[in-house]
Each structure stands twice: as C-alpha cells, then as structure tokens.
Design an enzyme around this catalytic site. Structure first.
Site, PDB file in Angstrom:
ATOM      1  N   LYS A  30       8.122   8.878  33.609  1.00 33.65           N
ATOM      2  CA  LYS A  30       8.920  10.034  33.178  1.00 33.65           C
ATOM      3  C   LYS A  30       8.378  11.356  33.724  1.00 33.65           C
ATOM      4  O   LYS A  30       9.101  12.353  33.785  1.00 33.65           O
ATOM      5  CB  LYS A  30       8.896  10.128  31.639  1.00 33.65           C
ATOM      6  CG  LYS A  30       9.568   8.982  30.936  1.00 33.65           C
ATOM      7  CD  LYS A  30       9.189   8.912  29.471  1.00 33.65           C
ATOM      8  CE  LYS A  30       7.899   8.186  29.218  1.00 33.65           C
ATOM      9  NZ  LYS A  30       7.827   6.769  29.427  1.00 33.65           N
ATOM     10  N   VAL A  60      13.814   5.789  29.749  1.00 34.15           N
ATOM     11  CA  VAL A  60      14.197   6.029  28.350  1.00 34.15           C
ATOM     12  C   VAL A  60      14.456   4.685  27.679  1.00 34.15           C
ATOM     13  O   VAL A  60      15.497   4.062  27.888  1.00 34.15           O
ATOM     14  CB  VAL A  60      15.444   6.946  28.256  1.00 34.15           C
ATOM     15  CG1 VAL A  60      15.809   7.184  26.794  1.00 34.15           C
ATOM     16  CG2 VAL A  60      15.180   8.272  28.946  1.00 34.15           C
ATOM     17  N   GLY A  62      13.084   1.709  28.155  1.00 31.84           N
ATOM     18  CA  GLY A  62      13.009   0.485  28.963  1.00 31.84           C
ATOM     19  C   GLY A  62      14.371  -0.118  29.235  1.00 31.84           C
ATOM     20  O   GLY A  62      15.225   0.505  29.871  1.00 31.84           O
ATOM     21  N   GLY A  70       0.615  -4.146  26.148  1.00 33.87           N
ATOM     22  CA  GLY A  70       0.908  -3.499  27.429  1.00 33.87           C
ATOM     23  C   GLY A  70       2.068  -2.525  27.359  1.00 33.87           C
ATOM     24  O   GLY A  70       2.664  -2.201  28.384  1.00 33.87           O
ATOM     25  N   GLU A  91       1.109   3.906  26.136  1.00 30.63           N
ATOM     26  CA  GLU A  91       0.789   4.717  27.299  1.00 30.63           C
ATOM     27  C   GLU A  91      -0.706   4.602  27.604  1.00 30.63           C
ATOM     28  O   GLU A  91      -1.523   4.338  26.695  1.00 30.63           O
ATOM     29  CB  GLU A  91       1.141   6.188  27.029  1.00 30.63           C
ATOM     30  CG  GLU A  91       2.623   6.476  27.000  1.00 30.63           C
ATOM     31  CD  GLU A  91       3.303   6.261  28.344  1.00 30.63           C
ATOM     32  OE1 GLU A  91       2.667   6.455  29.386  1.00 30.63           O
ATOM     33  OE2 GLU A  91       4.481   5.872  28.351  1.00 30.63           O
ATOM     34  N   ASP A 105       5.693  11.183  24.068  1.00 27.83           N
ATOM     35  CA  ASP A 105       6.495  10.224  24.840  1.00 27.83           C
ATOM     36  C   ASP A 105       7.961  10.284  24.388  1.00 27.83           C
ATOM     37  O   ASP A 105       8.875  10.320  25.214  1.00 27.83           O
ATOM     38  CB  ASP A 105       5.929   8.805  24.674  1.00 27.83           C
ATOM     39  CG  ASP A 105       6.772   7.782  25.413  1.00 27.83           C
ATOM     40  OD1 ASP A 105       6.742   7.799  26.659  1.00 27.83           O
ATOM     41  OD2 ASP A 105       7.488   7.000  24.765  1.00 27.83           O
ATOM     42  N   LYS A 116      11.381  11.595  26.523  1.00 26.87           N
ATOM     43  CA  LYS A 116      12.647  10.863  26.648  1.00 26.87           C
ATOM     44  C   LYS A 116      13.819  11.718  26.169  1.00 26.87           C
ATOM     45  O   LYS A 116      14.908  11.688  26.753  1.00 26.87           O
ATOM     46  CB  LYS A 116      12.554   9.553  25.861  1.00 26.87           C
ATOM     47  CG  LYS A 116      11.569   8.573  26.494  1.00 26.87           C
ATOM     48  CD  LYS A 116      11.254   7.411  25.586  1.00 26.87           C
ATOM     49  CE  LYS A 116      10.286   6.444  26.265  1.00 26.87           C
ATOM     50  NZ  LYS A 116       9.716   5.447  25.354  1.00 26.87           N
ATOM     51  N   GLY A 128       6.375  -6.072  25.416  1.00 27.14           N
ATOM     52  CA  GLY A 128       5.714  -6.188  26.714  1.00 27.14           C
ATOM     53  C   GLY A 128       6.460  -5.419  27.794  1.00 27.14           C
ATOM     54  O   GLY A 128       7.529  -4.837  27.553  1.00 27.14           O
TER      55      GLY A 128
HETATM   56  N1  LIG Z   1       4.391  -0.137  29.688  1.00 27.13           N
HETATM   57  C1  LIG Z   1       5.664   0.032  29.344  1.00 27.13           C
HETATM   58  O1  LIG Z   1       6.235  -0.785  28.610  1.00 27.13           O
HETATM   59  C2  LIG Z   1       6.448   1.206  29.873  1.00 27.13           C
HETATM   60  C3  LIG Z   1       7.766   1.412  29.438  1.00 27.13           C
HETATM   61  C4  LIG Z   1       8.530   2.459  29.983  1.00 27.13           C
HETATM   62  C5  LIG Z   1       7.949   3.301  30.912  1.00 27.13           C
HETATM   63  N2  LIG Z   1       6.651   3.117  31.283  1.00 27.13           N
HETATM   64  C6  LIG Z   1       6.064   4.031  32.270  1.00 27.13           C
HETATM   65  O2  LIG Z   1       5.726   3.293  33.434  1.00 27.13           O
HETATM   66  C7  LIG Z   1       4.565   3.837  34.042  1.00 27.13           C
HETATM   67  C8  LIG Z   1       3.538   2.728  34.201  1.00 27.13           C
HETATM   68  O3  LIG Z   1       3.199   2.205  32.940  1.00 27.13           O
HETATM   69  P1  LIG Z   1       2.126   1.039  32.825  1.00 27.13           P
HETATM   70  O4  LIG Z   1       2.144   0.598  31.407  1.00 27.13           O
HETATM   71  O5  LIG Z   1       2.348   0.063  33.898  1.00 27.13           O
HETATM   72  O6  LIG Z   1       0.775   1.860  33.135  1.00 27.13           O
HETATM   73  P2  LIG Z   1      -0.642   1.269  33.520  1.00 27.13           P
HETATM   74  O7  LIG Z   1      -0.757  -0.141  33.088  1.00 27.13           O
HETATM   75  O8  LIG Z   1      -1.649   2.260  33.040  1.00 27.13           O
HETATM   76  O9  LIG Z   1      -0.622   1.255  35.134  1.00 27.13           O
HETATM   77  C9  LIG Z   1      -0.655   2.419  35.888  1.00 27.13           C
HETATM   78  C10 LIG Z   1      -0.794   2.041  37.341  1.00 27.13           C
HETATM   79  O10 LIG Z   1      -0.823   3.255  38.112  1.00 27.13           O
HETATM   80  C11 LIG Z   1      -1.964   3.223  38.977  1.00 27.13           C
HETATM   81  N3  LIG Z   1      -2.460   4.570  39.215  1.00 27.13           N
HETATM   82  C12 LIG Z   1      -3.230   5.361  38.430  1.00 27.13           C
HETATM   83  N4  LIG Z   1      -3.492   6.510  39.058  1.00 27.13           N
HETATM   84  C13 LIG Z   1      -2.902   6.417  40.275  1.00 27.13           C
HETATM   85  C14 LIG Z   1      -2.861   7.284  41.409  1.00 27.13           C
HETATM   86  N5  LIG Z   1      -3.460   8.472  41.401  1.00 27.13           N
HETATM   87  N6  LIG Z   1      -2.171   6.880  42.497  1.00 27.13           N
HETATM   88  C15 LIG Z   1      -1.537   5.658  42.518  1.00 27.13           C
HETATM   89  N7  LIG Z   1      -1.571   4.802  41.483  1.00 27.13           N
HETATM   90  C16 LIG Z   1      -2.243   5.186  40.375  1.00 27.13           C
HETATM   91  C17 LIG Z   1      -2.995   2.397  38.239  1.00 27.13           C
HETATM   92  O11 LIG Z   1      -3.945   1.939  39.183  1.00 27.13           O
HETATM   93  P3  LIG Z   1      -5.090   0.875  38.843  1.00 27.13           P
HETATM   94  O12 LIG Z   1      -4.357  -0.462  38.689  1.00 27.13           O
HETATM   95  O13 LIG Z   1      -5.958   0.925  40.029  1.00 27.13           O
HETATM   96  O14 LIG Z   1      -5.718   1.333  37.564  1.00 27.13           O
HETATM   97  C18 LIG Z   1      -2.097   1.294  37.678  1.00 27.13           C
HETATM   98  O15 LIG Z   1      -1.859   0.316  38.648  1.00 27.13           O
HETATM   99  C19 LIG Z   1       4.081   4.985  33.125  1.00 27.13           C
HETATM  100  O16 LIG Z   1       4.548   6.189  33.645  1.00 27.13           O
HETATM  101  C20 LIG Z   1       4.763   4.685  31.807  1.00 27.13           C
HETATM  102  O17 LIG Z   1       5.041   5.843  31.054  1.00 27.13           O
HETATM  103  C21 LIG Z   1       5.893   2.089  30.792  1.00 27.13           C
END
Ligand SMILES: NC(=O)c1ccc[n+]([C@@H]2O[C@H](COP(=O)([O-])OP(=O)(O)OC[C@H]3O[C@@H](n4cnc5c(N)ncnc54)[C@H](OP(=O)(O)O)[C@@H]3O)[C@@H](O)[C@H]2O)c1
Length: 361
Positions: free
Chosen positions: A129, A175, A177, A229, A232, A243, A247, A344
């Site tokens: 976001k 917003v 998922g 997972g 945030e 968060d 949204k 998840g």
């Molecule tokens: N999890 C959910 O269910 C969900 C739902 C809706 C939206 N989102 C959004 O989706 C995004 C990812 O969520 P997530 O849960 O997958 O987060 P996460 O598990 O913390 O993963 C973040 C990823 O980004 C990488 N990263 C960190 N800093 C970086 C940089 N400077 N350059 C390039 N890559 C970088 C990390 O690298 P490393 O692997 O090396 O640490 C990791 O691979 C977030 O913006 C979150 O708000 C997540």
C-alpha cells in the site's frame, strides 16, 4: 493461442513466495482458461536481485528462498546488493509485481520501483500500500492511458481517471487481500452515491480482538497472527490502526473520488483495549471491533479508524477471527455487505494474480 507474460517480482516474503507457489499451482488453469503463460524474468529482496538472459525457474527460486538464501545469492543470475529499483530499470518484463514492506513516510523501496516500471511502459500490480498512500495522484497520472479515450474526457473524466480508467496500475490486493473491495466499489456500484462505508479492514487486529475475547493475552494473540504470515513486518502498523487507515485512504481515492491522505483520517488503534473492555461490551450486548468509517455529510466525507462497540445485529459484529468485511451504504443499490475469511498470505497473492489476469484477459 497462448500469450507469454513476463513478470518481475519485488519482495519474496510471505506474499511474494505465495505468488511463486501460485505460478506453479495455477499454471494449467491460466493456460487453459485465459491463454496465459507466466514467466519470471526478475526478482528482488533485501539481499539483492536476480535477472539476466532467459527466465528464472520460479519453483527453483522458491526452494532457494525457503532454504534461507537471498535472491542476491541466486546461482548465475544473482546480483548481490543490487537495489530492487535497479533490477526494475534493467529487467525485460511486462509487469512488475510489488510486495515489499509498507513505508508510510517515503513509500520506498516500492515507490521508485513503481515509478520506473510505469516510465518504462510496464504494467504494475501492487500488494504494497505504501506507494499508493504516499503518491496516489502521481502514480495514477503516470499510469493513465496516453491514447485519447472517451471515458477520460468530458464531465466526470477526472473521477474515472482516479481509479478504474488507470488500467496499467492494479492494486486490488492492497485492500483486504482477496475480498474484492475495490472491484465492487469501482465496477459494481456504478452511479451510486456512497453515503457511508464501514469496514473491518485489518485481519490481524480482528484476530487479536477475537482471541482476547476467547481468553488469550494480547501478546499471545499477536504472536499467533505473526505466525500466520498476515501481520505487517512492523506490527505497530496493524495494532495502532495505520494499516486500516491506509486501506481507507485507498478506498477514498479509488472509489469515493476524494484525494484523501493519512492526515485526513482520525486514527486510534486497539493498543489500549483490555479484556475487561471486551467483557463489559459483551455484557451490554455489543462487540468491540476496529472499524474504519468514511461518512458523508453534505458533500464532505469524514474518515476515521476507531475501536467501536457494535450492537450484535450490526453486520460487522459477526465478522470474527481471520475475517474482514465491508458495508456499503448507497442511495440506489441498498446496503451491501461482503466478508471474507482469509488465513495466511495465499489469498493476497491470489488477488495479485486476479489483477494480473484482468490486465490482459
Ligand atoms: N501478508 C499479508 O497477508 C498481506 C496482505 C495484504 C497486503 N500485504 C502487503 O504485501 C507486502 C508484503 O507483505 P509480506 O507479508 O510478504 O511481507 P514480508 O514477509 O515482510 O516480506 C517482505 C519482502 O520484501 C523484501 N524487502 C525488504 N526490504 C526490501 C528492499 N529494500 N528491497 C527489496 N525487497 C525488500 C524482504 O526481503 P527479505 O526476504 O530479504 O527479508 C521480503 O522478501 C507488504 O507491503 C504488505 O503490507 C500483505
């Protein structure tokens, strides 16, 4: 006929890895139903990037990542320490998929990646976001079609340009998922005046409140959400309400046509809610939820994210655990309520896949 779509992925955390899984699980469906073949041509995480001549074997990259190695260390194609934006500048790809952590102050690293991708003529699908909350208008203008289009001229053109008209930038995953909040608001509530939007937009806080009602401590419930997972990377974003506020800002801009920013949202999280508060509400026939509201008075919307004690017959009172939900109060399409039970990161990755297919199908 099958069309090959070259994708580059930034962020291989919970969501990015789930997307790589879907590339395998849904490969046949994508080919047979939509005539699409996805190939990964670039990837980046915090360790660096991988790209080069030919494609990256996405299943192999997933194994590499699951074994605890960074993308920068990927054999042959890895570039240790290369910033994601540099990969986006050099990679041969049709679509950028952005799933790096949210940064509310700068939008980085996602914002620069999105800018570069749009400048290079790529399409973009976001789970992150941050870039939208920091630079919604700028990105929409960059993504707007350059060819003259009947929907972008005349009265209302500005409104359409705010959202649905910007085909190259898709962000339904940002917003709730997989719950198609933005798709409903932009595509289905056509010609409605939306008087009020109420939503439980953050599943981590909803899970914590439900778990506390069931006798878990706040910290225990947060650890459970992190293990799923869905929390945030910085859980304060969830718990303090930011968060959900992010949204709401995206809904305001993309659906309500209001150029709101986080400064326009009155935000209070669940950090001070105690088990006693939940029990007292229960005794009054109410349930405490973190509710995001956009309320229209005269021609102005007020935006808030607050814990609210809802009567048990309110549609959102029954949205519990891992569920999220939204209620639209409209003038000509009644009151509509949608909910999702999603656990998840797979549903969020699936929403990115939905956007990807909708770009081309
Ligand atoms: N999890 C959910 O269910 C969900 C739902 C809706 C939206 N989102 C959004 O989706 C995004 C990812 O969520 P997530 O849960 O997958 O987060 P996460 O598990 O913390 O993963 C973040 C990823 O980004 C990488 N990263 C960190 N800093 C970086 C940089 N400077 N350059 C390039 N890559 C970088 C990390 O690298 P490393 O692997 O090396 O640490 C990791 O691979 C977030 O913006 C979150 O708000 C997540």
């Amino acid at each position: 006929m099958t069309q090959t779509m070259r994708v580059a992925l930034v962020g291989l955390g919970n969501v990015g890895r789930a997307f790589l899984e879907l590339m395998t699980i849904k490969r046949r469906v994508l080919r047979e139903r939509y005539g699409l073949e996805l190939v990964l041509t670039g990837a980046a995480d915090s360790s660096g990037a991988a790209f080069g001549a030919g494609h990256i074997d996405h299943a192999n990259l997933l194994r590499h990542k699951r074994a605890g190695h960074g993308v920068g260390q990927y054999p042959r194609l890895g570039h240790r320490g290369m910033p994601a934006a540099e990969m986006v500048r050099q990679v041969e790809a049709d679509v950028l998929l952005e799933a790096s952590p949210v940064n509310l102050r700068t939008g980085q690293p996602g914002l620069d990646c999105v800018r570069i991708a749009l400048q290079r003529g790529m399409s973009v699908v976001l789970a992150n976001k941050g870039p939208l909350v920091v630079a919604y208008r700028e990105l929409m203008d960059m993504a707007a079609p350059t060819l003259p289009s009947p929907v972008l001229t005349g009265n209302g053109g500005g409104w359409l340009k705010a959202g649905w008209g910007s085909q190259r930038l898709r962000f339904s995953a940002t917003v709730c998922g997989a719950l198609p909040v933005l798709n409903m608001g932009q595509r289905d509530l056509v010609a409605c005046d939306i008087q009020r939007v109420e939503g439980i937009l953050n599943s981590t806080t909803n899970y914590i409140l439900s778990a506390m009602e069931a006798g878990h401590s706040f910290d225990q419930a947060l650890r459970e959400a992190q293990a799923e997972g869905v929390a945030e990377a910085d859980p304060a974003l969830d718990i303090q309400g930011w968060d959900a506020a992010n949204k709401l800002v995206i809904i305001a801009n993309a659906v309500l046509g209001v150029p709101a920013t986080l400064k326009d949202v009155d935000v209070l999280g669940i950090q001070d809610i105690t088990p006693d508060d939940l029990a007292a509400a229960r005794a009054r026939g109410q349930r405490v939820k973190l509710v995001a509201v956009a309320h229209r008075q005269n021609d102005t919307y007020r935006f808030s994210v607050h814990p609210a004690a809802l009567p048990l017959d309110h549609p959102l009172a029954s949205v519990s655990g891992w569920e999220m939900g939204i209620v639209w109060h409209t003038d000509i399409m009644g009151v509509q309520f949608a909910r999702v039970d999603e656990r998840g990161p797979i549903p969020t990755a699936a929403a990115m896949l939905r956007d990807l297919v909708n770009l081309y199908a």
